[in-house]
Design an enzyme around this catalytic site. Sequence first.
Site, PDB file in Angstrom:
ATOM      1  N   GLU A 261       0.890  -1.166   0.000  1.00  0.00           N
ATOM      2  CA  GLU A 261       0.000   0.000   0.000  1.00  0.00           C
ATOM      3  C   GLU A 261       0.920   1.206   0.000  1.00  0.00           C
ATOM      4  O   GLU A 261       1.441   1.611   1.033  1.00  0.00           O
ATOM      5  CB  GLU A 261      -0.883  -0.075   1.251  1.00  0.00           C
ATOM      6  CG  GLU A 261      -2.195   0.618   1.078  1.00  0.00           C
ATOM      7  CD  GLU A 261      -2.143   2.019   1.601  1.00  0.00           C
ATOM      8  OE1 GLU A 261      -1.965   2.919   0.767  1.00  0.00           O
ATOM      9  OE2 GLU A 261      -2.233   2.210   2.816  1.00  0.00           O
ATOM     10  N   CYS A 295      -1.964   8.845   2.573  1.00  0.00           N
ATOM     11  CA  CYS A 295      -1.735   8.331   1.226  1.00  0.00           C
ATOM     12  C   CYS A 295      -2.927   8.673   0.341  1.00  0.00           C
ATOM     13  O   CYS A 295      -2.805   8.731  -0.873  1.00  0.00           O
ATOM     14  CB  CYS A 295      -1.471   6.832   1.259  1.00  0.00           C
ATOM     15  SG  CYS A 295      -2.745   5.943   2.111  1.00  0.00           S
TER      16      CYS A 295
HETATM   17  C1  UN1 Z   1      -2.971   6.057   4.847  1.00  0.00           C
HETATM   18  O1  UN1 Z   1      -2.881   7.266   4.650  1.00  0.00           O
HETATM   19  O2  UN1 Z   1      -1.952   5.321   4.800  1.00  0.00           O
HETATM   20  O3  UN1 Z   1      -8.892   6.457   3.716  1.00  0.00           O
HETATM   21  C2  UN1 Z   1      -4.242   5.374   5.193  1.00  0.00           C
HETATM   22  C3  UN1 Z   1      -8.219   7.058   4.568  1.00  0.00           C
HETATM   23  C4  UN1 Z   1      -7.885   6.334   5.842  1.00  0.00           C
HETATM   24  C5  UN1 Z   1      -6.649   5.521   5.698  1.00  0.00           C
HETATM   25  C6  UN1 Z   1      -5.462   6.243   5.160  1.00  0.00           C
HETATM   26  N1  UN1 Z   1      -8.995   5.497   6.214  1.00  0.00           N
HETATM   27  O4  UN1 Z   1      -7.838   8.200   4.399  1.00  0.00           O
END
Ligand code: UN1
Length: 504
Positions: A261, A295
Amino acid sequence: MNEVLRRLGIEEVNPGAWAGSAIDGATGEVVSSTNPSTGEVLAKVSLAGTREYEVVVSRAQEAFERWRMLPAPKRGEIVRQMGQAMRAQKDDLGALVTMEVGKILSEGLGEVQESIDMADLAVGMSRQLFGLSMHSERAGHRMYEQWHPLGVVGCITAFNFPNAVWAWNAMVALIAGDAVIWKPSLKAPLTAIATHKMCDAVLAEHGFSGLLGLIIGGDADVGETMIADSRLPLISATGSTRMGKRVNQVVAGRLGRCLLELGGNNAIIVEPDADLDLAIRGVAFGAVGTAGQRCTTTRRLFVHSSIAKEFTDRLVAAYRQVPIGDPMKSDTLMGPLIDDDAVRMYTEGIEAIKAEGGEVLVGGDVLDRAGSFVTPTIVRGRPDMQIVQHEIFVPILYVFEYDSIEDAIRWQNDVPQGLSSAIFTDSFRKAERFLAHHGSDCGIANVNIGTSGAEIGGAFGGEKETGGGREAGSDSWKAYMRRQTCTLNWSTDLPLAQGVKFDI
Ligand code: UN1
């Protein structure tokens, strides 16, 4: 020492290796966990090395051999209790997340809620590890598939979700029958220690202490050893694309499995028929929330030319009003970046943008105060700017104008990453065009919702350089199990498949 830290069992100097209890011995190197909004040291961790790693792995292997023997719903019951333990300490754990990584308290609490939700989801999954049954082409034969535990899973996490990303993996891996060894970011080790202690205490009550391991150490020694270790059939890694490529190469070299990820470069498209109030809020949360350090953060905005001026002006005005400051205060909407390296990335990013002719519409400043604070930034972008291809993990949003939705979708897809995407429109046709197979190429595609803040009920992850992995969501347990196809012959003959004859 801070009361929250004390209640969570954090010491002034903490061991870096845990398999339930702390593992003695360390490399001699110590890292400080610093509150990015004040610069104050919260506590220290003495880094673990490969010797401690060996102890953590062998304890996890030993516990795995017994854990796999528990029926999955019984494992689910223990995971349910972990969810309860996190519920009971949600306020403290959420506050620690905020203190350690600087996200606002409502997000710190939200992150722990995400872990609790994962525990709940995993409990349900523990009774639904379904395999298919097939009709055999041979009379008197039955075929079915079943799923078995994988073994000891390695889990590498980033600083920005120091609790929930581990839970996405660990809660599901546990009900699947696996052990999990966690290597957290060196920028957020205290959240990892507190989380480990909380969940191991539940395991200990049932005689499974050490099933969850924690190893806080450097990438060059512990990280490399972990990804090369063929005792770990699966490595799940969250972080930069650069890190993911390295993990993928090493794990592929031993034919292990990866669940990646990685970076995102997420875009929102705003159509002229959109509810603009909604769109402004969606873009602001996506781009400014978590100080641009998700992310899923919105990094690119495509606005239809007929509304571009109005929408951009409104967004710039909203940006000017973002309350930046102490993430513990309830009216703050943006806390600090994680550290001064991130501030450097931000200033270098702005320089590079300007060097390519990008115009900063708002923001671009480092705040003159203690802590790693910057202002959220909007840049007028051109689709041909090279820098737009890269994820800079800070709150910089590029705005582009477009005339046709076809261009917007094409530009949106024209980056190496493929995590999250969104369109704001009240047109059914436009929404469906965006979601069609030749629409967004991302793992997540939303309508009238921003790019971030996904629920755990849906599979989370993305395509291309985002790494292709999926975590959380309905059938995510399959990543943590091995699939076995079984053919049973209850006839008195031994017919061969495909009509092959071999009479002896
Ligand atoms: C991340 O930034 O690694 O959808 C995860 C989202 C959160 C998870 C982010 N539930 O922004």
